[in-house]
Design a protein around this motif. Structure first.
Motif, PDB file in Angstrom:
ATOM      1  N   LYS A 167       0.838  -1.205   0.000  1.00  0.00           N
ATOM      2  CA  LYS A 167       0.000   0.000   0.000  1.00  0.00           C
ATOM      3  C   LYS A 167       0.874   1.257   0.000  1.00  0.00           C
ATOM      4  N   ASN A 168       1.823   1.320   0.935  1.00  0.00           N
ATOM      5  CA  ASN A 168       2.693   2.493   1.045  1.00  0.00           C
ATOM      6  C   ASN A 168       4.057   2.190   0.432  1.00  0.00           C
ATOM      7  N   TRP A 169       4.082   1.917  -0.876  1.00  0.00           N
ATOM      8  CA  TRP A 169       5.342   1.492  -1.490  1.00  0.00           C
ATOM      9  C   TRP A 169       6.367   2.620  -1.556  1.00  0.00           C
ATOM     10  N   ASN A 172       8.776   2.830   1.280  1.00  0.00           N
ATOM     11  CA  ASN A 172       9.519   1.615   1.623  1.00  0.00           C
ATOM     12  C   ASN A 172      10.592   1.230   0.608  1.00  0.00           C
ATOM     13  N   ASP A 222      -4.423  -3.437  -6.571  1.00  0.00           N
ATOM     14  CA  ASP A 222      -3.659  -3.301  -5.335  1.00  0.00           C
ATOM     15  C   ASP A 222      -3.875  -4.541  -4.473  1.00  0.00           C
ATOM     16  N   TYR A 225      -3.640  -7.896   0.020  1.00  0.00           N
ATOM     17  CA  TYR A 225      -2.532  -7.995   0.973  1.00  0.00           C
ATOM     18  C   TYR A 225      -2.674  -9.214   1.889  1.00  0.00           C
ATOM     19  N   TRP A 228      -0.131  -7.296   7.684  1.00  0.00           N
ATOM     20  CA  TRP A 228      -0.341  -5.936   8.153  1.00  0.00           C
ATOM     21  C   TRP A 228       0.452  -5.736   9.433  1.00  0.00           C
ATOM     22  N   ALA A 234      -2.968  -0.124  10.742  1.00  0.00           N
ATOM     23  CA  ALA A 234      -2.626  -0.752   9.455  1.00  0.00           C
ATOM     24  C   ALA A 234      -3.676  -1.768   9.008  1.00  0.00           C
ATOM     25  N   ASN A 237      -7.134  -0.093   8.203  1.00  0.00           N
ATOM     26  CA  ASN A 237      -7.074   0.718   6.982  1.00  0.00           C
ATOM     27  C   ASN A 237      -6.625  -0.084   5.761  1.00  0.00           C
ATOM     28  N   ASP A 238      -6.369  -1.381   5.954  1.00  0.00           N
ATOM     29  CA  ASP A 238      -5.837  -2.250   4.903  1.00  0.00           C
ATOM     30  C   ASP A 238      -4.548  -1.694   4.299  1.00  0.00           C
ATOM     31  N   THR A 239      -3.693  -1.145   5.169  1.00  0.00           N
ATOM     32  CA  THR A 239      -2.369  -0.686   4.736  1.00  0.00           C
ATOM     33  C   THR A 239      -1.429  -1.874   4.869  1.00  0.00           C
ATOM     34  N   TRP A 241       0.855  -5.458   3.037  1.00  0.00           N
ATOM     35  CA  TRP A 241       1.872  -5.945   2.102  1.00  0.00           C
ATOM     36  C   TRP A 241       1.418  -7.313   1.589  1.00  0.00           C
TER      37      TRP A 241
END
Length: 283
Positions: A167-169, A172, A222, A225, A228, A234, A237-239, A241
């Motif tokens: 999500k937050n690529w 990272n 996306d 995942y 989390w 995380a 919010n489904d943030t 990997w």
């Protein structure tokens, strides 16, 4: 077998199997209808697992040298006909991280690997071990495909291959798990067999022709995942990997009839910080 000749194979990083069982893993395992379950980060002894498993399961377990760390296992409804735990050069400590087993399914041999790739940490010996492990996988995958038409490498591979997988690529790119050099290994794993593949880091190498079952099934979206962070919001919010994979030979990938990530309905219903990846193969 699940139904007819469909084989249901699940993979899950349990983040400590005894804790996972206390939170509900046993109920999930008995209700999910899996024929083979690849487990990572067991963090227990073989006798601990035997006490937890309900009757009817066969167990293979490779513990890490360091007690309370790593550990991979395979639970299966049928006994394996052979298994192996060695991977790569002597300086690579793959104990508790690579377990191959051969199963006979309707007269065909299927190899299933439960693997737990090092998480790594930039500019530390942990990352050096991760490079060694990824290099050893690069050597083993072509051998495995040559030995067996039906083979599956599944587990927590600790790398998000593409921007779709995290999500937050953007935040990272310089961290272990999404380093361009790590992702380039996956470019080659999944590149057309024998063709020169240019990795996201600019390196060039031969494609190995394996299939990322999750990405093929989900398409260009996306996620979905499979891990989390326990921190913050995380999970809510489904943030997440997507770092848990089914990596299949082309012949096995062609048999996939179902793919699911068993994301818990709520944060407090989770029994691991990972979700199980469950795939049906119509052999």
């Amino acid at each position: 077998m699940s139904s007819g000749s469909t084989l249901r194979i699940a993979s899950i990083n349990v983040n400590g199997i005894r804790a996972a069982y206390r939170k509900g893993m046993g109920e999930w395992l008995e209700g999910r209808g899996a024929d083979i379950v690849a487990v990572q980060e067991v963090r227990a002894q073989t006798e601990d697992i035997e006490k937890l498993l309900a009757p009817g399961w066969h167990l293979l377990h490779d513990a890490a040298n360091a007690k309370g760390r790593a550990g991979v296992a395979l639970f299966s409804r049928m006994p394996a006909v052979a298994h192996r735990t060695a991977l790569g050069p002597e300086e690579l400590d793959s104990s508790g991280r690579w377990l191959e087993a051969d199963f006979e399914v309707d007269g065909k041999l299927l190899t299933v690997v439960s693997t737990y790739v090092n998480s790594g940490e930039v500019d530390t010996p942990k990352q050096d071990q991760k490079w060694l492990f990824l290099e050893a996988m690069t050597e083993r995958l072509p051998q495995l495909a040559a030995e067996r038409e039906l083979a599956l490498v599944t587990g927590d591979l600790n790398v998000g291959h593409r921007e779709l997988d995290i999500k937050n690529w953007k935040g990272n790119v310089k961290r272990a798990g999404f380093l361009p050099r790590e992702r380039a290994y996956f470019d080659r794993f999944f590149g057309p067999q024998g063709e020169e593949v240019t990795g996201v880091d600019g390196t060039v190498g031969p494609g190995l022709g394996w299939v990322d079952v999750g990405r093929r099934w989900a398409g260009e979206v996306d996620g979905p995942y499979s891990w989390w962070s326990q921190r913050g919001q995380a999970f809510d919010n489904d943030t997440g990997w997507r770092i848990d994979y089914h990596v299949a030979t082309p012949a096995l990938a062609e048999t996939v009839t179902g793919y699911a990530i068993d994301r818990a309905p709520a944060y407090d219903k989770r029994w691991s910080d990972h979700a199980a990846v469950v795939v049906d193969y119509a052999l």
